[in-house]
Each structure stands twice: as structure tokens, then as C-alpha cells.
Design a protein around this motif. Structure first.
Motif, PDB file in Angstrom:
ATOM      1  N   SER A 139       0.812  -1.206   0.000  1.00 29.03           N
ATOM      2  CA  SER A 139       0.000   0.000   0.000  1.00 29.03           C
ATOM      3  C   SER A 139       0.849   1.262   0.000  1.00 29.03           C
ATOM      4  O   SER A 139       1.936   1.313   0.590  1.00 29.03           O
ATOM      5  N   PHE A 140       0.297   2.286  -0.650  1.00 27.54           N
ATOM      6  CA  PHE A 140       0.854   3.631  -0.622  1.00 27.54           C
ATOM      7  C   PHE A 140       0.051   4.455   0.379  1.00 27.54           C
ATOM      8  O   PHE A 140      -1.154   4.244   0.547  1.00 27.54           O
ATOM      9  N   THR A 200       1.021  10.229  -1.544  1.00 34.78           N
ATOM     10  CA  THR A 200       2.074   9.704  -2.420  1.00 34.78           C
ATOM     11  C   THR A 200       1.765  10.055  -3.866  1.00 34.78           C
ATOM     12  O   THR A 200       0.671   9.797  -4.362  1.00 34.78           O
ATOM     13  N   ILE A 225       1.907   9.505  -7.754  1.00 32.84           N
ATOM     14  CA  ILE A 225       2.039   8.421  -8.728  1.00 32.84           C
ATOM     15  C   ILE A 225       2.116   9.037 -10.123  1.00 32.84           C
ATOM     16  O   ILE A 225       1.373   9.971 -10.455  1.00 32.84           O
ATOM     17  N   VAL A 281      -2.044   9.768  -4.760  1.00 38.13           N
ATOM     18  CA  VAL A 281      -2.701   8.479  -4.933  1.00 38.13           C
ATOM     19  C   VAL A 281      -4.189   8.543  -4.608  1.00 38.13           C
ATOM     20  O   VAL A 281      -5.007   7.868  -5.248  1.00 38.13           O
ATOM     21  N   LEU A 318       8.839   9.158   0.839  1.00 40.84           N
ATOM     22  CA  LEU A 318       7.940   8.116   0.343  1.00 40.84           C
ATOM     23  C   LEU A 318       7.561   7.214   1.505  1.00 40.84           C
ATOM     24  O   LEU A 318       8.426   6.645   2.174  1.00 40.84           O
ATOM     25  N   LEU A 376       5.385   3.856   2.658  1.00 41.80           N
ATOM     26  CA  LEU A 376       4.839   2.612   2.120  1.00 41.80           C
ATOM     27  C   LEU A 376       4.513   1.658   3.263  1.00 41.80           C
ATOM     28  O   LEU A 376       5.070   1.765   4.361  1.00 41.80           O
ATOM     29  N   HIS A 434       5.781  -3.692   1.310  1.00 42.71           N
ATOM     30  CA  HIS A 434       5.807  -3.158  -0.049  1.00 42.71           C
ATOM     31  C   HIS A 434       7.221  -3.313  -0.618  1.00 42.71           C
ATOM     32  O   HIS A 434       8.214  -3.044   0.060  1.00 42.71           O
ATOM     33  N   TYR A 463      -4.142   3.793   3.911  1.00 39.64           N
ATOM     34  CA  TYR A 463      -3.408   3.066   2.884  1.00 39.64           C
ATOM     35  C   TYR A 463      -4.261   2.945   1.611  1.00 39.64           C
ATOM     36  O   TYR A 463      -5.487   2.786   1.678  1.00 39.64           O
ATOM     37  N   ALA A 521       6.434   5.860  -7.941  1.00 34.60           N
ATOM     38  CA  ALA A 521       5.928   6.614  -6.802  1.00 34.60           C
ATOM     39  C   ALA A 521       7.038   7.531  -6.309  1.00 34.60           C
ATOM     40  O   ALA A 521       8.126   7.050  -5.964  1.00 34.60           O
TER      41      ALA A 521
END
Length: 325
Positions: A144-145, A149, A151, A161, A210, A212, A216, A257, A270
Motif C-alpha cells: 500500500s501507498f 504519495t 504516482i 494516490v 515516500l 509505504l 511493499h 493506505y 511513486a
């Protein structure tokens, strides 16, 4: 399924988790039907944890690989329930009750904490959910991001996201522009296995910080094989990169997430670096809408490196230098 792609769970034997107060005082943790809300449970001060390695068969059942003979499926691991436990200070934690089954007989019971349970402390049982355990276990297999985040779209735009929608065309490393088929959104307590990992800006050439989920996998292309992996293309779980400096775990509060699903497993961009999309398989299916077809085993999974190869304190710096332009 090779060893890199097993689902590994750190659990406690039920015999080390006993009722310290209440109706079942002195008894070991058991199935949901035998538990009494309000009882307080204590993890023994010297209780060792153990790692269960699971594979998921075509029938959807999880089986324990540990101790199984080569070619044999192993015993079934049944997801019994998800418990909510309250510490003396009022904080709550979740834990999954798992039952190892041989034939129709339960041979072992385990507790899988999703957050932190302190040994020797009392936790009052305040919730028993017989259905949430399967979903929580599936969420452990989700990549999950976090909200915010950026993209990369096929147009070159960098979009948060949470603003993506099915049908958006996203640039992928191997398949060019691909339409997003589904986006998931989950809010979880940011503790234990669900606490996000921060890769600080620039640590792996990422343009911004970033965040995550721990399992991930980020993609690294080595121009110089500084890790000795024997190949240029690597997928690395971010929790294996935590060094307390450029890559850190952050616990506390809640985390939102987002999961990105395509027709096939993809590597997207990402904050300017490669990271995988959600793989739909037996492990993650319980957290996704019903009827979504499982992905065929993607070639990307052959890029994954073991924790032993990336466990050194200088790994992030080595990868950064290895992938420098």
C-alpha cells in the motif's frame, strides 16, 4: 512457491498466553467460542515467539510449510477470529487467533499480534470478531501507498494516490501506459505490522519522502551489483531496509493506505522510483472485492532478494550508489 514468496507470521503459542483474571483464570488462550469477554490475558514474561511460513493452495487454504516433507502440503492453518485487547492504560491492540489443524483435529493454537503486546502485562479481552481475522490476515499481504504519495500518470503528471480513479492511465515499467482497474482504501492503526515505513527524500533517488506499507517492494536497477545479488533488477521489501536514519518505521495513530490494482502485477513510479502494484493471489484476495481474478505469477517476483542480502546497515547507501545515473 519459493521461500521468498511465502507469507511469514511471527506468532506466540497459546500456552504462553493465559488468562490472569476472570472466568477462565489460569487457562490458555483458545478458540473464539471458548473465550469470555472481560477476561484479562497475559503473555508470559519469557514467552518465545516463533515464525510460521505459510503457503496458500488453490483451494484457498493456508498450510504451514515448516516441518512439512518435500512435496507434502503441510497442515492447514485455520483463521479463527480477531481479538481486541485493551492494555491497562486504555490503548487497544488487535491480534488474530490461528488454529493448526490435522484432519478434523486442532493440534495447536497461536496468537498473531498485529501490534505490540508487552510480555508480563495484562490485556483485557474487549472484542471478539469471528469474521475480521481473515480480512486482517489478507491485509498483511497487501502492499500500500499512503495518502499524499505522488504516482506518475502516462501523461507525465504526478498525482496524489488518493486522487486516482479506475480508468486512469498510469505509466508502468514493463507494460507502458496501463489503465488502473481498482483502487482500495483502508485506514488502520499504525502499529506493528501495519506501521508505515518512511524512505526519506533522496535515500533511493526518490524525489520526495515516500511512505509505504512494510511489505511493499521497491524496484532498484543496479548499474553495479554492489549487493552481490547476481542480477541488476531487484525488488526489496522496505521493512528490510529500515536503518533508523534514511529509512524508518513510524508508529502511532492511524494510517490511510491505498492499493493499486491492474490487470497484471506492475511496477509503477511513486515519488519518482519504482514500486510494485498489488498482486492478487490467495494471500491478498480476502482484502479485495470478490470476483477479482488472481494474477498469474509475474516475472517481477523473481527479482526479490532475501532479507539476509539486504540486512546490513549500509544497504540503502549501497543501493543508492549502485543505481546512480
Amino acid at each position: 512457491m519459493d521461500d521468498n514468496h511465502l507469507q511469514r507470521l511471527r506468532v506466540f503459542d497459546a500456552g504462553d498466553v493465559r488468562a490472569a483474571q476472570g472466568v477462565a483464570r489460569g487457562e490458555a488462550l483458545s478458540f473464539a467460542d471458548e473465550l469470555v469477554p472481560g477476561d484479562a490475558y497475559r503473555l508470559a514474561p519469557e514467552a518465545p515467539s516463533r515464525c510460521l511460513s505459510l503457503s496458500a493452495g488453490p483451494d484457498g487454504a493456508f498450510r504451514i510449510k515448516d516441518g512439512a516433507a518435500d512435496g507434502q502440503p503441510g497442515r492447514v492453518l485455520h483463521v479463527d477470529s480477531c481479538l481486541t485487547l485493551m492494555a491497562q492504560g486504555g490503548a487497544t491492540e488487535e491480534a488474530i487467533v490461528l488454529v493448526e489443524v490435522e484432519g478434523a483435529v486442532a493440534v495447536a493454537v497461536y496468537l498473531l499480534p498485529l501490534g505490540h503486546l508487552e510480555r508480563g502485562e495484562d490485556y483485557r479481552l474487549v472484542g471478539i470478531d469471528r469474521h475480521a481475522g481473515t480480512a486482517r490476515l489478507a491485509q498483511l499481504a497487501c502492499v500500500s501507498f499512503t495518502r499524499g504519495t505522488h504516482i506518475a500518470l502516462a501523461s507525465g503528471a504526478q498525482v496524489p494516490v488518493e486522487e486516482l480513479a479506475p480508468g486512469d492511465r498510469i505509466i508502468t515499467r514493463d507494460s507502458g501506459a496501463q489503465p488502473l482497474r481498482w483502487i482500495g482504501r483502508t485506514t488502520l492503526r499504525a502499529t506493528g505490522r501495519f506501521a508505515p515505513v518512511l524512505i526519506r527524500e533522496g535515500a533511493l533517488h526518490n524525489a520526495r519522502d515516500l511512505w509505504l506499507s512494510p511489505d511493499h517492494r521497491v524496484f532498484v536497477w543496479q548499474r553495479d551489483d554492489r549487493l552481490g545479488a547476481g542480477r541488476a533488477e531487484l525488488l526489496v521489501k522496505v521493512r528490510h531496509l529500515v536503518n533508523g536514519d534514511s529509512v524508518m518505521r513510524r508508529e502511532g495513530g492511524f494510517v490511510e493506505y491505498f492499493q493499486l490494482v491492474f490487470d497484471e502485477h506492475q511496477i509503477v513510479y511513486a515519488e519518482g522510483i519504482g514500486a510494485e502494484s498489488q498482486l492478487i493471489d490467495q494471500r491478498s484476495a480476502g482484502a479485495l472485492p470478490g470476483g477479482m481474478a488472481h494474477h498469474a505469477t509475474p516475472r517481477h517476483l523473481g527479482y526479490e532478494v532475501s532479507q539476509a542480502l539486504v540486512s546490513g546497515p549500509e544497504t540503502v547507501a549501497l543501493l543508492r550508489r549502485a543505481s546512480a545515473l
